[in-house]
Design a protein around this motif. Structure first.
Motif, PDB file in Angstrom:
ATOM      1  N   UNK A 255       1.375   3.821   5.067  1.00  0.00           N
ATOM      2  CA  UNK A 255       1.250   3.122   6.277  1.00  0.00           C
ATOM      3  C   UNK A 255       0.579   1.896   5.941  1.00  0.00           C
ATOM      4  N   UNK A 256      -0.027   1.743   4.580  1.00  0.00           N
ATOM      5  CA  UNK A 256      -0.675   0.426   4.020  1.00  0.00           C
ATOM      6  C   UNK A 256      -1.321   0.414   2.893  1.00  0.00           C
ATOM      7  N   UNK A 257      -1.339  -0.781   2.466  1.00  0.00           N
ATOM      8  CA  UNK A 257      -1.805  -0.713   1.034  1.00  0.00           C
ATOM      9  C   UNK A 257      -2.674  -2.176   0.746  1.00  0.00           C
ATOM     10  N   UNK A 258      -3.431  -1.938  -0.387  1.00  0.00           N
ATOM     11  CA  UNK A 258      -4.430  -3.276  -0.635  1.00  0.00           C
ATOM     12  C   UNK A 258      -4.398  -3.330  -2.108  1.00  0.00           C
ATOM     13  N   UNK A 259      -5.245  -4.039  -2.713  1.00  0.00           N
ATOM     14  CA  UNK A 259      -5.196  -4.458  -3.919  1.00  0.00           C
ATOM     15  C   UNK A 259      -5.135  -3.289  -4.958  1.00  0.00           C
ATOM     16  N   UNK A 260      -6.154  -2.536  -4.711  1.00  0.00           N
ATOM     17  CA  UNK A 260      -6.287  -1.165  -5.435  1.00  0.00           C
ATOM     18  C   UNK A 260      -6.085   0.234  -4.659  1.00  0.00           C
ATOM     19  N   UNK A 261      -5.545   0.234  -3.687  1.00  0.00           N
ATOM     20  CA  UNK A 261      -5.612   1.310  -2.897  1.00  0.00           C
ATOM     21  C   UNK A 261      -4.117   1.553  -2.015  1.00  0.00           C
ATOM     22  N   UNK A 262      -3.984   2.417  -1.362  1.00  0.00           N
ATOM     23  CA  UNK A 262      -2.782   2.866  -0.685  1.00  0.00           C
ATOM     24  C   UNK A 262      -3.262   3.875   0.469  1.00  0.00           C
ATOM     25  N   UNK A 263      -2.836   3.726   1.838  1.00  0.00           N
ATOM     26  CA  UNK A 263      -3.248   4.489   2.740  1.00  0.00           C
ATOM     27  C   UNK A 263      -1.919   5.304   3.301  1.00  0.00           C
ATOM     28  N   UNK A 264      -2.384   6.613   3.310  1.00  0.00           N
ATOM     29  CA  UNK A 264      -1.187   7.576   3.619  1.00  0.00           C
ATOM     30  C   UNK A 264      -1.540   8.422   4.981  1.00  0.00           C
ATOM     31  N   UNK A 265      -0.566   8.637   5.799  1.00  0.00           N
ATOM     32  CA  UNK A 265      -0.715   9.563   6.939  1.00  0.00           C
ATOM     33  C   UNK A 265      -0.012  10.842   6.959  1.00  0.00           C
ATOM     34  N   UNK A 266      -0.608  11.920   7.532  1.00  0.00           N
ATOM     35  CA  UNK A 266      -0.119  13.358   7.381  1.00  0.00           C
ATOM     36  C   UNK A 266      -0.422  13.710   8.684  1.00  0.00           C
ATOM     37  N   UNK A 267       0.804  14.656   9.003  1.00  0.00           N
ATOM     38  CA  UNK A 267       0.302  15.507  10.336  1.00  0.00           C
ATOM     39  C   UNK A 267       0.398  16.760   9.772  1.00  0.00           C
ATOM     40  N   UNK A 268      -0.790  17.320   9.806  1.00  0.00           N
ATOM     41  CA  UNK A 268      -0.732  18.592   9.023  1.00  0.00           C
ATOM     42  C   UNK A 268      -2.251  19.488   9.754  1.00  0.00           C
ATOM     43  N   UNK A 269      -2.259  20.793   9.542  1.00  0.00           N
ATOM     44  CA  UNK A 269      -3.289  21.689   9.801  1.00  0.00           C
ATOM     45  C   UNK A 269      -4.490  21.120   8.793  1.00  0.00           C
TER      46      UNK A 269
END
Length: 317
Positions: A255-269
């Motif tokens: 769902x997004x990223x930066x210079x040295x990172x990435x964001x991830x979304x999960x739907x989980x227990x």
């Protein structure tokens, strides 16, 4: 294990059609002649048809033909090869086995992990599932010396992190002394001390779907009451590439990223096994939400760090 020649041909045919997505018989033959299996001889139409039938019988994968668009062949139920299905597992395992069996001269340079077999218990559980009969097991939990004697309906089997698990369904009709009871339990094969099949028949719930039952889980923890929710994590450095290539869960999306990172979304227990996995990634993964999970991981990291603090020496009085 050496795979028989016919199986090698089946595996090659499925992989060839799958990679091409749509392919004519003439194109299949062009690629077939280039293989060592062909001996330079084209694949006969009758042989191709027999292979199609055998692939459906053995793997449950059917090869269909689009007659409206140039008689192109494709995998009719390709979805089974995109999920944690028996077909996908069998095909992947046999494909890798095929490659390795032809490279025995390099066996000291090909390092593998042991695959659990669980011997007769796995075979017996599958046989009980086929016959629709309950099984009895003596099961010893971690941290206990006395095993529990259990009697349940074997609903499905799942492999997770090189261990086999069985999902057992328990049902007890209401009596004057006790109310009706209906629940599931997950048991690891490596903690089963004894197993036997009974003569007690059962009918599996027609609405039960094994894939759906574990859909919201990271692993096999389902019955602890944890509800699924939206979780957002941030992966730093190379870890973001690993998570892209090997998703934590099938619901994962970036769902997004930066210079040295990435964001991830999960739907989980957010169960303890998921927390353990995130914890194992150290400072390469950070939970952004929910806040309670971020706080929990924060505390677990602090507790782990305290274990490495030097112990105070007892000073002599």
């Amino acid at each position: 294990m050496t795979i028989p020649a016919k199986f090698k041909e089946y595996i090659w045919l499925v992989n060839t059609i799958r990679r091409a997505r749509r392919i004519t018989f003439a194109e299949i033959n062009e690629r077939w002649v280039e293989t060592d299996m062909s001996g330079g001889v084209e694949l006969a139409r009758s042989t191709f048809n027999r292979h199609k039938d055998a692939i459906e019988d053995i793997f449950g994968i059917y090869i269909d033909c689009d007659r409206q668009n140039g008689y192109q062949y494709y995998i009719g139920n390709d979805y089974v090869l995109r999920e944690d299905s028996v077909q996908n597992w069998m095909l992947s395992t046999l494909s890798v086995n095929n490659i390795i069996s032809e490279s025995l001269s390099l066996q000291e340079r090909i390092l593998l992990q042991p695959v659990p077999s669980e011997g007769n218990y796995l075979r017996m559980a599958i046989e009980a599932m086929k016959k629709g009969v309950r099984i009895e097991v003596d099961y010893r939990k971690y941290g206990t010396d006395t095993p529990n004697h259990l009697n349940f309906e074997p609903y499905c089997i799942k492999m997770f992190k090189q261990r086999w698990y069985i999902l057992g369904h328990f049902h007890r009709d209401a009596t004057e002394e006790k109310p009706e009871s209906d629940y599931f339990g997950v048991f690891s094969f490596d903690r089963i001390l004894k197993m036997s099949m009974t003569d007690i028949k059962f009918q599996i719930d027609p609405d039960f779907d094994a894939q759906t039952y574990f859909d919201e889980c990271y692993g096999v923890l389902v019955g602890d009451g944890t509800k699924p929710e939206r979780i957002v994590i941030r992966a730093y450095g190379y870890e973001r590439y690993y998570i892209r290539d090997l998703p934590i869960h099938k619901s994962q999306r970036e769902i997004g990223q930066g210079e040295n990172f990435a964001d991830f979304e999960l739907f989980i227990r957010p169960t303890v096994d998921l927390s353990g996995h995130l914890l194992s990634r150290g400072n390469q993964v950070k939970v952004l939400s929910p806040q309670w999970l971020a706080d929990e991981l924060h505390d677990m990291h602090l507790e782990a760090a305290l274990m490495y603090e030097p112990e105070e020496e007892n000073c002599p009085q």
